[in-house]
Design a protein around this motif. Sequence first.
Motif, PDB file in Angstrom:
ATOM      1  N   ARG A  95       6.398 -27.800  -5.901  1.00  0.00           N
ATOM      2  CA  ARG A  95       5.131 -28.527  -5.994  1.00  0.00           C
ATOM      3  C   ARG A  95       5.209 -29.754  -5.091  1.00  0.00           C
ATOM      4  NH1 ARG A  95       3.446 -28.387 -12.416  1.00  0.00           N
ATOM      5  NH2 ARG A  95       3.144 -26.123 -12.547  1.00  0.00           N
TER       6      ARG A  95
ATOM      7  N   LEU B  90      -5.024 -22.199  -3.127  1.00  0.00           N
ATOM      8  CA  LEU B  90      -5.710 -23.415  -3.563  1.00  0.00           C
ATOM      9  C   LEU B  90      -6.881 -23.747  -2.641  1.00  0.00           C
ATOM     10  CD1 LEU B  90      -2.576 -25.502  -4.578  1.00  0.00           C
ATOM     11  CD2 LEU B  90      -4.352 -24.643  -6.126  1.00  0.00           C
TER      12      LEU B  90
ATOM     13  N   ALA C  13      -7.258 -21.791  -9.321  1.00  0.00           N
ATOM     14  CA  ALA C  13      -6.374 -22.922  -9.022  1.00  0.00           C
ATOM     15  C   ALA C  13      -5.385 -23.169 -10.161  1.00  0.00           C
ATOM     16  CB  ALA C  13      -7.213 -24.178  -8.765  1.00  0.00           C
TER      17      ALA C  13
ATOM     18  N   ALA D 180      -4.168 -29.048  -4.711  1.00  0.00           N
ATOM     19  CA  ALA D 180      -4.552 -28.839  -6.112  1.00  0.00           C
ATOM     20  C   ALA D 180      -5.553 -29.902  -6.551  1.00  0.00           C
ATOM     21  CB  ALA D 180      -3.310 -28.872  -7.001  1.00  0.00           C
TER      22      ALA D 180
ATOM     23  N   SER E 178       0.372 -30.180  -4.110  1.00  0.00           N
ATOM     24  CA  SER E 178      -0.314 -31.016  -5.105  1.00  0.00           C
ATOM     25  C   SER E 178      -1.585 -31.639  -4.541  1.00  0.00           C
ATOM     26  CB  SER E 178       0.633 -32.102  -5.619  1.00  0.00           C
ATOM     27  OG  SER E 178       1.725 -31.526  -6.322  1.00  0.00           O
TER      28      SER E 178
ATOM     29  N   VAL F 299      -2.551 -30.737 -13.316  1.00  0.00           N
ATOM     30  CA  VAL F 299      -2.231 -31.311 -12.008  1.00  0.00           C
ATOM     31  C   VAL F 299      -1.681 -32.727 -12.171  1.00  0.00           C
ATOM     32  CG1 VAL F 299      -3.185 -32.026  -9.780  1.00  0.00           C
ATOM     33  CG2 VAL F 299      -3.946 -29.882 -10.836  1.00  0.00           C
TER      34      VAL F 299
ATOM     35  N   TYR G 232      -7.299 -28.157 -16.368  1.00  0.00           N
ATOM     36  CA  TYR G 232      -6.699 -28.095 -15.027  1.00  0.00           C
ATOM     37  C   TYR G 232      -6.352 -29.496 -14.520  1.00  0.00           C
ATOM     38  CZ  TYR G 232      -6.220 -27.398 -10.000  1.00  0.00           C
ATOM     39  OH  TYR G 232      -5.754 -27.398  -8.706  1.00  0.00           O
TER      40      TYR G 232
ATOM     41  N   TYR H  36      -1.340 -23.024  -9.559  1.00  0.00           N
ATOM     42  CA  TYR H  36      -0.528 -24.230  -9.699  1.00  0.00           C
ATOM     43  C   TYR H  36       0.436 -24.133 -10.871  1.00  0.00           C
ATOM     44  CZ  TYR H  36       0.645 -29.158  -9.275  1.00  0.00           C
ATOM     45  OH  TYR H  36       1.316 -30.341  -9.085  1.00  0.00           O
TER      46      TYR H  36
END
Length: 424
Positions: free
Chosen positions: A383, A352, A371, A391, A388, A415, A411, A375
Amino acid sequence: MIEREVSLRRLSGIVHFDAGYLSKIRSGFRTPSADLARKLDEALEADGALVALAPKTRGSIGRTSNVERARPYPGVPHEEDDDMERRRLLQALAALGITVSPAMEALQQIHGSVDRALGRTEENHLDEWEETVAEYGYSYMLLPPQRLMRDLAVDLVAVQQITARGGDERLSASWSRVTSGLSLLMAKTLCNMGEPRMARDWWASAQLAADASGDAELSLRVSSERLIRDIYEDRSPSVILQKANVALERGPRTPSRGLASLHSVRAQVLALDGRAPEAASDLQTIEEIAQRLPASATDVRSTDKWSEDRLHYTAAWVHAYAGDRGPLDKSVADAGAVLPANDPRTRAQLALLRASGHVRAGDVTEGVRLAHTVYEAQPAEHRTTLVSSLARKVTDAVPAQHRRNPGVTAYVELVASGSPGSSA
C-alpha cells in the motif's frame, strides 16, 4: 620499480607521496594526477613513459587545489579519510539493519585480488552494474519498498566505493548513469514509503548524476519521474505543468522514453485540472512517440523503459478523470494484458483508476465497491503512496449527496486506517 630496484617506501620518500596511496596506484585502484605522474617519471627515470600514461583531464602539472594543500602530501587523500568514510558507510548500513561481517569484508578483499589477477577492469564491473539497474527496474514493482530500500542502500555503497577509487575517467559518464539510476530508484522507493522529504535529496542526486552523464534522455526521464510523484503527492497542478513545460523546452525533441514520460506528466496534470481536450492531445503525442521508439525501448519487462503498459496507464488516467467509462475500461484491460502476472501494485492502481472513473461517470455504488475490494486485498507492504493516493481519489470523486452512504463511509474508514479488513 622492479627494473630500477626501487621499493615502495623509498619511492614514497623521493616523490613525497604517501606509500599507501602509491600502492593503490600501482594496484590500479587510483589514477595519478599529471603532477604525480611527472614526479614518478623522474624518480624512476622512465623518459616520459609515465607522463604519457597520465590522464590529461586530471588537471595541469603543478596546479594544486586548496583541498590538496591541506593534506600532508599535495594531491593525496589521507588513508585515514578513506577509512573514516568506509566506517561511516558501514555504520549507515548497520542503522538500516544491514550488517557486514569481518568475514564478508575479507571475502570482498580476496575477490578484488582475484579480479586483478585475472585482469578484470572497472569496465567489466560497469556492464554488470548497468544490468543491475535494469533488473531493479523490474523488481521495483514486485518487491515491498522496505525490502527494496535495503538492497538499494547496499548497492549504492558498493558503487560509491568503486567510483571513489578514481578508475578510468573515460568511464565516468557511464558510472554517472549507474549512480543516477540507483538514486532515482531510491527516491521513488522512499516516496512509496511515505518519506518525500528523505526522497528529496535522492531526487537531486539522481538529477545531478544524470546531467553529469551527458545523457539528455536520462535527464528528461529523471525530471519526469519526479514530476509524476508530485502529482500523487497533490502538488499544485499549475506548478507541475509549468515545470514539465520548462523541461520540454530545454530537452531534446528526439523521440525518447524521457520525452514520452514528460508528455505523460502533462496529460495526467491536464486531466486532473479538468482540461480533457488538452490532455487528449498530449495522449496522442505519447502514442506517436511510442510508435517511433525501437522495440527495445518499449519492453514491458522493465519499468526503467517506456513500456506499452505505461501508455495504457496514462490513457486510463485521462479517461478516468473525464468519466469516459468505455475508453477507460478498454485502457485498463489493454494495460492488464501486457503487465507481468505477478505485478502486485500496477494492477491495483489501474483498478483504482477504473473505480474513480466509474464514480465520476455516475456509478458511485459500483465504483466504491470495486475500490474497497481492491484496496482491502492489497497487502499492507504494497500500500504505497501511489496506491493510497489513488484510493483517496476515489472518495474525492464521490458527490456530496452520496458521502453518507454506508458503503462510502466504510471505504473512507478503510483507506484512512490503511489496515486490511479494518472496516469489517
